[in-house]
Design a protein around this motif. Structure first.
Motif, PDB file in Angstrom:
ATOM      1  N   SER A   7       0.830  -1.206   0.000  1.00  0.00           N
ATOM      2  CA  SER A   7       0.000   0.000   0.000  1.00  0.00           C
ATOM      3  C   SER A   7       0.856   1.245   0.000  1.00  0.00           C
ATOM      4  O   SER A   7       2.013   1.212   0.383  1.00  0.00           O
ATOM      5  CB  SER A   7      -0.937   0.010   1.203  1.00  0.00           C
ATOM      6  OG  SER A   7      -0.196   0.037   2.393  1.00  0.00           O
ATOM      7  N   SER A 123      -8.081  -5.615   0.985  1.00  0.00           N
ATOM      8  CA  SER A 123      -7.041  -4.684   1.418  1.00  0.00           C
ATOM      9  C   SER A 123      -6.113  -4.321   0.273  1.00  0.00           C
ATOM     10  O   SER A 123      -5.672  -3.178   0.150  1.00  0.00           O
ATOM     11  CB  SER A 123      -6.241  -5.284   2.575  1.00  0.00           C
ATOM     12  OG  SER A 123      -5.620  -6.495   2.164  1.00  0.00           O
ATOM     13  N   SER A 127      -5.658  -0.515  -1.214  1.00  0.00           N
ATOM     14  CA  SER A 127      -4.352   0.142  -1.235  1.00  0.00           C
ATOM     15  C   SER A 127      -3.932   0.483  -2.657  1.00  0.00           C
ATOM     16  O   SER A 127      -3.322   1.522  -2.907  1.00  0.00           O
ATOM     17  CB  SER A 127      -3.296  -0.729  -0.557  1.00  0.00           C
ATOM     18  OG  SER A 127      -3.127  -1.944  -1.263  1.00  0.00           O
ATOM     19  N   SER A 131      -3.123   4.080  -4.255  1.00  0.00           N
ATOM     20  CA  SER A 131      -1.851   4.316  -4.937  1.00  0.00           C
ATOM     21  C   SER A 131      -2.082   4.920  -6.320  1.00  0.00           C
ATOM     22  O   SER A 131      -1.386   5.848  -6.725  1.00  0.00           O
ATOM     23  CB  SER A 131      -1.071   3.002  -5.077  1.00  0.00           C
ATOM     24  OG  SER A 131      -0.828   2.428  -3.822  1.00  0.00           O
TER      25      SER A 131
END
Length: 431
Positions: A7, A123, A127, A131
């Protein structure tokens, strides 16, 4: 290369992306199963794939990025045999390697491939979306940035951090939606306040810029007050003084500028001139003269005609003719007209230096191009009178009578001098 991470939570400041990773990509079957809490079942990472990806990272970490990419290319050659999670992690590694090589377009393409896979941990999807938002922001693709952030926010069940609110604010600001930018900044400040933390400097700068774009000078001023209080940089003091002037708070403007001067923050020529003008405006001409005189002596302000005139007028307003005289002499030497000789004549007259007043007035008339010619004849008349040169005095006042602006005063003086001359001559005869 940077260590590969899952992440990229961070804050984007002034066009640069700063990465603060939150979890290491430990590519093991156990973690894959642990992260599989979404509605879609996430397949496990097989050991042989993990081994190759870890080897690519190790090689890249040792400084051979090309060789690390070559290992990833070997894995990509068998991409049809990979499950969705393995494909996602392969593209994730590509993304971070391209990021480490500062190839942002390729990093974006790779991270897009990560979220294109359906069966991946939530998750990882979150992330990667974040990004992509950051990288798109860096590429100044604000529409794409807002799209990724909106998707990320719709999937994110956790409250936004202060830095995440600020990323939204930056996107809104660049999209010229300044009201929404201010809302996001406010939200970030509330989160920070709950943690007993002050707003960061770059948040306040963004808030100031948003209020400025919305033409709200009072709110800009309030933000500047916070910047001065929390970060106390020279430019913030000067900008705050400027804002006080803009909103009509001249007393505060003067106080801030004087404090900045005493702290050594006022060093640029224009700022020094502004301080001198403020002193004059607030009835402190001697302080204005002192600031200017010191700055000219140190070479911080050029001894130009304009600045010398300002300095001389400050001394004159402060009733310090002795210090005004050498300044006016210097100014008269750098111009061809008689402007400053005329001012010198007046100063000499006020200082009862009659002969010098006569010399300066005659020089002013000789050079010409002066605003009030009649005043110079008046100076001559008064100076000659005080030297008891009555004929010369009367001649000067006669010349002044021929000029409309000085006619009335000249006639009064002419009558007075004529009477005084008669009395002087009578007394002389008695002696």
């Amino acid at each position: 290369m940077k260590k590969l991470l899952c992440s990229l939570p961070s804050v984007l400041v002034a066009g640069a992306i700063y990465l603060a990773p939150s979890m290491v990509a430990e590519l093991s079957v156990a973690q894959a199963e642990e992260n599989s809490k979404a509605s879609v079942r996430v397949p496990a990472m097989r050991n042989r794939v993990y081994t190759q990806l870890a080897r690519a990272q190790q090689i890249a970490d040792q400084g051979d990025k090309a060789a690390g990419l070559a290992v990833l290319d070997e894995v990509k050659g068998r991409i049809d045999s990979l499950n969705s999670y393995e494909k996602a992690m392969l593209w994730n590694f590509y993304g971070f390697m391209h990021y480490g090589a500062e190839d942002m377009p390729k990093a974006i393409v790779s991270f897009k491939q990560v979220i294109a896979q359906e069966a991946i941990p939530e998750s990882l999807r979150l992330s990667t979306l974040y990004s992509l938002a950051q990288l798109s922001m860096q590429q100044q693709d604000y529409q794409a940035t807002l799209g990724y952030l909106s998707k990320w926010q719709s999937l994110n069940s956790k409250p936004l951090s202060a830095d995440q609110h600020i990323l939204f604010a930056q996107v809104y600001y660049q999209s010229k939606d300044f009201a929404k930018a201010l809302t996001s900044i406010h939200n970030a400040m509330e989160v920070a306040k709950a943690d007993n933390k002050p707003p960061k400097e770059n948040w306040l700068i963004l808030q100031r810029a948003s209020y400025y774009e919305l033409k709200q000078p009072e709110n800009v001023t309030k933000v500047m007050e916070q910047l001065v209080r929390l970060y106390s940089k020279p430019e913030y003091w000067l900008q705050l003084a400027g804002m006080y002037g803009e909103i009509g708070a001249e007393d505060k403007q003067m106080a801030v500028m004087e404090t900045a001067w005493q702290a050594g923050y006022v060093s640029k020529p224009q700022d020094i001139i502004s301080l001198a003008q403020l002193y004059r405006y607030h009835g402190a001409p001697y302080k204005a003269a002192k600031v200017l005189d010191e700055a000219i002596a140190l070479g911080n302000v050029v001894a130009s005609e304009k600045h010398l005139e300002m300095l001389a007028q400050s001394y004159i307003a402060a009733k310090d003719d002795a210090k005004a005289i050498p300044v006016l002499i210097k100014a008269s030497e750098i111009v061809e007209n008689g402007k400053y000789d005329a001012q010198l004549a007046q100063v000499y007259l006020n200082s009862e230096k009659w002969s010098k007043a006569i010399d300066s007035a005659e020089l002013a008339l000789e050079k010409g191009d002066i605003a009030r010619v009649g005043d110079m004849h008046l100076v001559l008349g008064m100076s000659y009178f005080n030297l008891q040169k009555f004929d010369e005095s009367l001649a000067a006042f006669k010349a002044a009578e021929g000029i409309k602006s000085s006619e009335k005063t000249a006639k009064q003086w002419h009558k007075y001098v004529k009477r005084e001359q008669g009395q002087y001559e009578r007394l002389a005869m008695l002696n």
